[in-house]
Each structure stands twice: as structure tokens, then as C-alpha cells.
Design an enzyme around this catalytic site. Sequence first.
Site, PDB file in Angstrom:
ATOM      1  N   TRP A 154       0.807  -1.222   0.000  1.00 56.66           N
ATOM      2  CA  TRP A 154       0.000   0.000   0.000  1.00 56.66           C
ATOM      3  C   TRP A 154       0.841   1.273   0.000  1.00 56.66           C
ATOM      4  O   TRP A 154       0.334   2.337  -0.321  1.00 56.66           O
ATOM      5  CB  TRP A 154      -0.939   0.043   1.212  1.00 56.66           C
ATOM      6  N   ARG A 163       6.519  -1.038 -11.481  1.00 61.18           N
ATOM      7  CA  ARG A 163       7.848  -1.652 -11.399  1.00 61.18           C
ATOM      8  C   ARG A 163       7.788  -3.157 -11.639  1.00 61.18           C
ATOM      9  O   ARG A 163       8.788  -3.772 -12.011  1.00 61.18           O
ATOM     10  CB  ARG A 163       8.488  -1.352 -10.037  1.00 61.18           C
ATOM     11  N   PRO A 179      -3.163  -5.966  -5.815  1.00 57.43           N
ATOM     12  CA  PRO A 179      -2.744  -4.812  -5.013  1.00 57.43           C
ATOM     13  C   PRO A 179      -3.144  -4.979  -3.557  1.00 57.43           C
ATOM     14  O   PRO A 179      -3.937  -5.859  -3.205  1.00 57.43           O
ATOM     15  CB  PRO A 179      -3.504  -3.654  -5.658  1.00 57.43           C
ATOM     16  N   GLY A 232       6.613  -6.538   0.102  1.00 58.98           N
ATOM     17  CA  GLY A 232       5.872  -6.485   1.358  1.00 58.98           C
ATOM     18  C   GLY A 232       6.765  -6.868   2.520  1.00 58.98           C
ATOM     19  O   GLY A 232       7.996  -6.814   2.429  1.00 58.98           O
ATOM     20  N   SER A 233       6.153  -7.284   3.600  1.00 57.22           N
ATOM     21  CA  SER A 233       6.899  -7.573   4.818  1.00 57.22           C
ATOM     22  C   SER A 233       7.685  -8.867   4.688  1.00 57.22           C
ATOM     23  O   SER A 233       7.323  -9.776   3.934  1.00 57.22           O
ATOM     24  CB  SER A 233       5.948  -7.671   6.014  1.00 57.22           C
ATOM     25  N   GLU A 254      10.943  -8.372  -2.582  1.00 54.19           N
ATOM     26  CA  GLU A 254      11.479  -7.132  -2.022  1.00 54.19           C
ATOM     27  C   GLU A 254      10.780  -6.966  -0.687  1.00 54.19           C
ATOM     28  O   GLU A 254       9.594  -6.640  -0.627  1.00 54.19           O
ATOM     29  CB  GLU A 254      11.224  -5.953  -2.961  1.00 54.19           C
ATOM     30  N   LEU A 255      11.539  -7.220   0.399  1.00 53.13           N
ATOM     31  CA  LEU A 255      10.935  -7.375   1.721  1.00 53.13           C
ATOM     32  C   LEU A 255      11.287  -6.202   2.628  1.00 53.13           C
ATOM     33  O   LEU A 255      11.585  -5.119   2.168  1.00 53.13           O
ATOM     34  CB  LEU A 255      11.382  -8.721   2.306  1.00 53.13           C
ATOM     35  N   CYS A 288      10.148   1.293   2.581  1.00 52.03           N
ATOM     36  CA  CYS A 288      11.107   0.266   2.997  1.00 52.03           C
ATOM     37  C   CYS A 288      12.528   0.795   2.930  1.00 52.03           C
ATOM     38  O   CYS A 288      13.433   0.266   3.585  1.00 52.03           O
ATOM     39  CB  CYS A 288      10.946  -0.986   2.156  1.00 52.03           C
ATOM     40  N   GLU A 384      10.995  -1.697  11.909  1.00 46.69           N
ATOM     41  CA  GLU A 384      10.758  -0.785  10.788  1.00 46.69           C
ATOM     42  C   GLU A 384       9.603   0.139  11.157  1.00 46.69           C
ATOM     43  O   GLU A 384       8.449  -0.283  11.221  1.00 46.69           O
ATOM     44  CB  GLU A 384      10.439  -1.584   9.529  1.00 46.69           C
TER      45      GLU A 384
END
Length: 479
Positions: A154, A163, A179, A232-233, A254-255, A288, A384
Site C-alpha cells: 500500500w 515496477r 494490489p 511487502g513484509s 522485495e521485503l 522500505c 521498521e
Amino acid sequence: MTPPADLQTDLFIDGQWRPGSDGRRFDVVDPSDSSVIAHFAIATEADCHAAVDAAAAAQEAWAATAPRERSELLRAAYDVLTDEVEHFAALMVRENGKSWGDAMGEAGYAKEFFRWFAEEAVRVPGDYRLSPAGDKRIVVDRQPIGVSLLITPWNFPAAMATRKLAPALAAGCTTILKPARETPLTAAYVVDVLRRVGVPRGVVNLVTPVPTGPLVKAMVDRPEVRKLSFTGSTEVGRELLHACADSVVSASMELGGNAPLIVLPGADLDATVEGALLAKMRNGGSACTAANRFYVHSSLHDEFVARMDAALGEVAVGPGLDRGNDLGALVSVHERDKVAELVDGAVAAGATVVRGGTSSAEGAFYDATLLTGVQHGSTINRTEIFGPVTAVVRFDDVDEAVRMANDTVYGLMAYVFGEERAAMAVARRLEAGMVAVNRGVVSDPAAPFGGVKQSGLGREGSSEGILEFLEQKYIALTA
């Protein structure tokens, strides 16, 4: 080409906008005032399978489409997004809460992926050579990996969609975009732009499944799905990697991140504070790549804190559609409360609030906040934050700063400010996929984006990004 619809709120499957098969919908909320701005269709398991079926049926023809044709469709999408950039940004502000400046910045960044991969579509490399024994010619071709499931977060609802969509489409892969539930409208708009420029039916599909986890796994388990690209996480990424392992599906991840920002002795504080503001406050800290742990040398600590305090005092907080505001709402009251809990915990552990530390009673706003006296290894230092909080740790020894910076399971992004040679020496020692030296932003469609350790697998953007959606095929020919 038809003009954009006011709002797309349905699923997109096999070239058609349609409601979910059971008619259910969920609310899309403006976090600045908690108002409901749309009711978006819920995808059932049947809808998810229909999207996979549509993508699978379209895969062979799309893979056979000439690279130049795919390139021109992506370039046409870039042109539309350029013409409609304010509409694009306004959607993000309404459903995500970010400031107008952040939304316009993201809109500009997002559309560039269509332009970049329009150019990469016609430059996919191969290889042709004689074997060392001289008995054969070695031909190495690259072919589309196949149906690709793309899952986006989000915080950057436009850029994360483009991307992933752009390289997948450029490579000749059909796609299913899922999404985040908080921000489906921006993704639906991007998909509709691709429809409007003439991307064939079935090549791009959009679903918003509920419950998410089981239905995403149901799609990953389909033999037609050969690629998962997820942002995401780390926690969710681990679960998805397990799901991919069961079907041996290629996964790009991509975390999470926990980016250190190191201020070395001798750093130019004018440039440092300017860069630190960008690294921390871009997207309200909900990135991130956001600077999360500030390690400042004792010789500069007090002056850095004073300058950051003054700079953060100039940050105007309020609804993103008011273009005079610099910091919009977080994506939800829940996210705001998580940030507040981290700050309160830090204060209880001995940190000092120099500025901020409060949240608005109405809407998901949290003031730009500055903390000092934060301890390395404390909860706020290990977490984070995903909010506009600058948490400063003092250090005396550069080796100790590097050790603290690397003392995390994450390795996405890092920042170093100092004399260039010293900063480069530290940058090479940091365990991160990306390092910014004396600047606050690194993201660029032409650069490889990704992390090490538990921050992910693979790279997005750059020439490497399209390779994530291609498989090598070796063909042996008689010499």
C-alpha cells in the site's frame, strides 16, 4: 483511446471489468478523515482461478508478440500517465493519505518504469559461441518465464505496480496483479491505462482476494503460474516462499528494511540534514528504504539534532489534497497507532522527545517526530517504523557504527554522510543491497533495486529487472 473512467472499482479479468462472483465488496477509506471513497469488488477463489485461466490462455500469443509491439504499448502507457499525472496523483492521495508532493513524486517515478522497460523490451540479450572442444555451437536464448503473479503493497501503490508490470510485459509474460486492500484504486487505474492503450485481453488481470493468504496460495499452486513477484513484509515473504517451494515457482522478493543512516565525523551538515530529511520524510517515512536508525558521531550529534529539529519544525501536516502540506496521513489509524506505540515505548525506555511525539485526534496523522537518547538494539531501533520518526543514536567510533548498522537481519538500504573517501569506505562495509552516499534518495528505474539478507531476493528496475521474468534456454548446434 477512451478517456479515463472516474473510478474503477471492479476486478479486471480477461479484458473485462466485472464484479466479484459473489457480489461482495470492501470499503476503500480516505485516511485523512476516515471517509469511505469507494466500495471495491472482492475476488473469490473462482475469480482468482478465472484470472489465472485468462493469463494462461493469453500467454502463448503474448510471448510471440514482437518486442517492438510490446515496447510501443508500454511507451503509450507512459504517455497517458504523463498526460494524466494529476489524476494519477490524486488517486494516491485519496486512498493512501500521502502528501500531494509525495504523490506527484511517485506518479513521476511510476510512469518512468513504463518508459524504461519499453526500451528494455527490444534489448533482451542472448549468447552465441563455439564450445571449448570445438564440437558444437552454444546458443543461449531467453524466453518469457510465463504467467506471473504480482503482489504490491500500500505504501507505493503506483510505483510498485508499474515496477512489476512493466518488466513482466516487456519480457512477454502475462500477469495477475494483486494490489494491497488499502490501495486498489491506483492499481486499477494503471491496469485501465494498459487496457486503453491496447494491451490484449488476458495479458493483464487484477484481483483483490479475500481471504488473501489462502487465495494467493491457491493461485501459486496452479501449474500455469511460473513467477511470483512480491513486495511487502519479510514475515509474509517467508510464507510465500514456502508456498513457492511446494510448486517450485520462481520468486522475486522485495521485503522489509531497517535502513541505517550514519553521520561520520567531518560530514557537511547542510548536505546531511537536507539528505536526512529526504531519507526519512519521503512518503511520510512509510518506505522500505526510509532511514530508520540514525547513528550520529558525537562530534556532530548536538548540532545535527538542533538542525533536524528546526527542519522538522517547518514540516506542515495535513490532508494531502491541500498542496501546502508536506506530511499527509498514514495509510490508516491502525498504522498511526503502531507508530505512536513505538514512540511511547522508546520514551519509556529512556529516549527524549525533542519534537513531535503526538498524533491527531482525527484522521491518521502523526507529527514529524525527533527522538534522542535512543539505544541501539531497543525496540524502536530494531523495528521498521514506517512513519515520520527520526530516532537518533550517538556513537564515538566508526567501527562501532558499522557494527551497529550491520546488526540486523535486514539489508535493503543504507545511508552514509561524510567526506567522500571516508563515506565510500564505510559504504563498502555495509551489508545492504543499496547504499546512498551523501544523498537521501537512490531509487531510479535504471538502477537495480533490491536487498540482501532477509530484505529479499532478486532485483527490480535496470537491465536486471527484465531478467527476473525470463528463463535461459540452451540450444546446442553442430559446429
